[in-house]
Design a protein around this motif. Structure first.
Motif, PDB file in Angstrom:
ATOM      1  N   CYS A 195      -3.692  89.348  -3.521  1.00  9.25           N
ATOM      2  CA  CYS A 195      -2.664  88.602  -2.776  1.00  9.25           C
ATOM      3  C   CYS A 195      -1.678  87.900  -3.715  1.00  9.25           C
ATOM      4  CB  CYS A 195      -3.322  87.590  -1.829  1.00  9.25           C
ATOM      5  SG  CYS A 195      -4.417  86.420  -2.668  1.00  9.25           S
ATOM      6  N   ASP A 196      -2.177  87.472  -4.885  1.00  8.77           N
ATOM      7  CA  ASP A 196      -1.300  86.844  -5.879  1.00  8.77           C
ATOM      8  C   ASP A 196      -0.397  87.882  -6.545  1.00  8.77           C
ATOM      9  OD1 ASP A 196      -2.682  84.247  -5.699  1.00  8.77           O
ATOM     10  OD2 ASP A 196      -4.326  85.246  -6.760  1.00  8.77           O
ATOM     11  N   GLU A 197      -0.981  89.050  -6.811  1.00  3.75           N
ATOM     12  CA  GLU A 197      -0.232  90.100  -7.493  1.00  3.75           C
ATOM     13  C   GLU A 197       0.955  90.548  -6.620  1.00  3.75           C
ATOM     14  OE1 GLU A 197      -2.674  93.372  -8.716  1.00  3.75           O
ATOM     15  OE2 GLU A 197      -1.048  94.368  -9.812  1.00  3.75           O
ATOM     16  N   ASN A 237      -4.589  87.502   2.813  1.00  3.72           N
ATOM     17  CA  ASN A 237      -5.440  87.388   1.630  1.00  3.72           C
ATOM     18  C   ASN A 237      -5.735  88.766   1.049  1.00  3.72           C
ATOM     19  OD1 ASN A 237      -7.589  88.584   2.955  1.00  3.72           O
ATOM     20  ND2 ASN A 237      -8.503  86.625   3.552  1.00  3.72           N
ATOM     21  N   SER A 238      -6.397  88.763  -0.083  1.00  2.00           N
ATOM     22  CA  SER A 238      -6.550  90.002  -0.844  1.00  2.00           C
ATOM     23  C   SER A 238      -7.326  91.076  -0.105  1.00  2.00           C
ATOM     24  CB  SER A 238      -7.230  89.693  -2.192  1.00  2.00           C
ATOM     25  OG  SER A 238      -6.340  88.996  -3.036  1.00  2.00           O
ATOM     26  N   SER A 239      -8.270  90.679   0.762  1.00  4.49           N
ATOM     27  CA  SER A 239      -9.150  91.674   1.373  1.00  4.49           C
ATOM     28  C   SER A 239      -8.437  92.555   2.387  1.00  4.49           C
ATOM     29  CB  SER A 239     -10.350  90.971   2.019  1.00  4.49           C
ATOM     30  OG  SER A 239      -9.879  90.109   3.031  1.00  4.49           O
ATOM     31  N   ALA A 268      -3.475  80.273  -9.570  1.00  5.98           N
ATOM     32  CA  ALA A 268      -2.781  81.438  -9.024  1.00  5.98           C
ATOM     33  C   ALA A 268      -1.995  80.993  -7.791  1.00  5.98           C
ATOM     34  CB  ALA A 268      -3.788  82.524  -8.677  1.00  5.98           C
ATOM     35  N   PRO A 269      -0.826  81.619  -7.525  1.00  6.80           N
ATOM     36  CA  PRO A 269       0.094  81.082  -6.508  1.00  6.80           C
ATOM     37  C   PRO A 269      -0.435  81.143  -5.068  1.00  6.80           C
ATOM     38  CG  PRO A 269       0.889  83.182  -7.401  1.00  6.80           C
ATOM     39  CD  PRO A 269      -0.268  82.784  -8.222  1.00  6.80           C
ATOM     40  N   ILE A 270      -1.264  82.100  -4.710  1.00  8.93           N
ATOM     41  CA  ILE A 270      -1.756  82.222  -3.318  1.00  8.93           C
ATOM     42  C   ILE A 270      -3.250  81.900  -3.224  1.00  8.93           C
ATOM     43  CG2 ILE A 270      -1.988  83.748  -1.301  1.00  8.93           C
ATOM     44  CD1 ILE A 270       0.961  83.114  -2.121  1.00  8.93           C
TER      45      ILE A 270
END
Lengths: 264, 264, 264, 264
Positions: free
Chosen positions: C205-207, B2-4, C113-115
């Protein structure tokens, strides 16, 4: 019958007591002769806006007189202080306290591809803006410069590659009357602030070069904005700037955007 | 992943020492719910710009957070002070000192023809603009209103008839936080300032009416500008205005233009 | 005085002997109700053009009648064959042989968004176009879909990365009267043909996901065009298509462009 | 490293079996030299689109070659048949069966006010379009001409005056290869078809003249369309035309519109 025998409604006395800040003509199409750096001039196709202040006691201005002044100046070589003469003529002919002008036009500069050195002009949207308040004169030069930006975040977090896009940088600058800033120089400075420059013609060897250059030099719109500001802060000729950076994000249908205005 | 767990490049320390005045997203398309006068709401298709200030020591802002806030507000009923909540959310979520927003959208108001009273909506370009500097909040409402202007000079000097044209009046107004100015009311006031109003549907009896009405009420762009200003000066709710009048002259390929900006 | 007592100039006899193919109104702004797939309807803000043929012996058409018909239909749920009823009403009310209509509007579809699966609407420029020649009816659905394209040549020749950009795909399709093609389905098919899709909201995470996906799937405008064509060729409902792909090249200030038109 | 040692992805074999009708570059900005009637040439700022057909077995075209050909021709004097040479060069350099080009540019023609005879240029949007299919060549000249139209219905039913407005007439014509139609001549013919012509500069005596002239010569968009068609039908050089008339109605916020296309 000539015009002088027809009643002048514009000169009627107005009772509403409101001085008008700007009244004139907009969207006038006119060919202009623009002075080039180290070269002869370039004929451009401009859109013009001219306006004056109108005292509270007059009902209207005389629109055709703006065109008469424009007619004189459309055949002269214009950059920077030459706009001042035009504004004095407008001010005098319209008997007003202030005069304003804006020209917007496409200006071509030849540009060589980085490796093949093949050459083709790039067309830049430029503007000349002049304001004359009494005898206080201000000139603003505007350029709109396309560059490439490659996203530092996307590069950092991805296994390979990074999203990149065409980004437009709009810069307006003012400088002192005895100085001059050439369109060519301002464009070149702005182009140095992208991840890469854009070109009209690129052969494969050039495309390899710009692709790799952009990846080695990732930039947010914030980075581009700050880099342009640093250059303009260092330039002693610049007395005012307005910088706007807009990246046409390849991964979104909207843009990343940043803007800064500064009197120095 | 995930993004974090992904590195946050935007949070990197920036050494250039430049605080950015505006950075954010532009051209975001979003459906909005707009509060209507004496009625339920209207769904409009808006273009949004959101931005914040960025402290000198941060490299970048977080673009996706603007969209997150927008997502919340796109389902709420918006006019005037409701924009303030959105700006506080942006400011807090982006941890910034100032926040700015602009929405531009087409807003429909039903309008009856003057004689036949047949009804059809007219679409007006409108805008909501909000600025939050610390806790200092300013809201600006914008409308763009088409009217007819008939030239007083042309009427006076010609044996018969007078040139007339579609004229666009753009008005922006600010008002105090506890007040409200409805789009419907502002549009109606501006429409009263032309030689005639414009309509979506006109039967022959209506066309006769508007043709004669315009001829009986000739107006320069200067007249329209001053009449709009008079109305805004008299309105105690209005604390700021910007008025722009542009007549698409039927006898020229350029426009007559006038503009006034005033803090009251 | 009502309209029926006023002379009808339009009905004058015309001697020039020219039947007019198209005459009507353009740029009419009107709210429309659009039928959505698997859901209720969406109110959109449309620009309309309506026209008819005019026999050689009539001087003019009656412009207000187009608006009267439009007024009826602006409150109905429209897609595909519903346009046919509108055209018959126009044809009958204007007493003409053929009638044409085009609506252009922004249509919103929620997109995840994909993720992160965060959701926000994307606004797509769409159009409904209908032609009624006698009793021969044709309907054309249009969508404009933003995607990302990443250049296969740039990827191949460069040490790392590749230039990529926002690319617009415009697709128009015709289908038989008893069939229906939903905007949602056509958009989804087109989005599957890019190097990557574009989104309104992307967390880190999507980017990462879209950056890598685009690099793994490089596409020229020629590739996108052919992939869209393959899908439309396979779709038995489609009887006609027009596809246009335009990539806003991140390394140039001009676009790569491809276009194909086909009756099946 | 030069381009020839880098892999040519465009030359890859394509398996989808689809010949592409149009692929190339769009929105290329380029200065052009345009031949003027009875005079030297005029430098204009053009937007160009160039494309070719691509055989089914090739993956991509070579975009930079379009710019190379354009580079040659941007310094030559262009009108009508000169476009043919450019198309043959594109076709040969890209090894394709068909080639297409479109240039759009603003072209200035000096115009005298009707009474005062004061002179100022009017800028007309013009286009050159060329198609080469094998050895079959077609050239299309386009002009967009502003005129005034005054409504015959409004004049008839009103006690005095009539609504009038700026109206845009777009004309495209084709002619045989050995003939030539000058922009100047086509514009002049179209300007003769309005209620009145439009000018950049008009003194009061001119304004009186055009106001009265328009009232004495009322025209619907249908009238203008038919009058232009009559002139083009009589001109033996013209082999094809497309005429579009759009009146920016001063009493509506939408336009009256008419269009005709004809192979002769």
């Amino acid at each position: 019958m000539n015009s002088s025998t027809l009643k002048d409604i514009q000169n009627q006395n107005d009772k509403r007591g409101i001085e008008i800040q700007n009244v004139g003509v907009n969207g006038v199409e006119v060919p202009l002769l623009i002075e080039r750096k180290n070269a002869d001039s370039q004929v451009v196709s401009a859109k013009a806006r001219l306006s004056v202040t109108l005292p509270h006691n007059y009902r209207g201005t005389h629109m055709s007189r703006f065109i008469e002044v424009l007619s004189d100046y459309s055949r002269r070589n214009l950059l920077g202080v030459d706009i001042k003469g035009l504004l004095y003529d407008v001010k005098n002919k319209l008997e007003s306290e202030c005069a304003h002008v804006k020209f917007e036009f496409k200006y071509f500069i030849n540009k060589k591809a980085p490796i093949s050195e093949m050459e083709f002009p790039v067309g830049y949207d430029c503007s000349f803006q002049g304001d004359l308040n009494g005898d206080d004169y201000k000139f603003i030069l505007g350029v709109k410069v396309p560059i490439t930006t490659l996203c530092p975040c996307s590069k950092e977090i991805s296994k390979y590659s990074a999203h990149n896009q065409r980004t437009m940088v709009k810069v307006k600058v003012s400088y002192k009357e005895n100085d001059i800033i050439w369109i060519e120089d301002l464009v070149e400075k702005v182009e140095s602030c992208g991840s890469s420059q854009v070109y009209s013609i690129l052969k494969r060897c050039d495309e390899k070069y710009v692709t790799e250059a952009a990846y080695e030099n990732p930039k947010f719109v914030e980075d581009v904005l700050r880099d342009v500001i640093c250059i303009l802060n260092e330039d002693e000729k610049v007395t005012f700037y307005d910088v706007e950076v807009e990246a046409q994000e390849s991964i979104h249908n909207h843009n990343a955007w940043a803007k800064q205005t500064q009197e120095k």
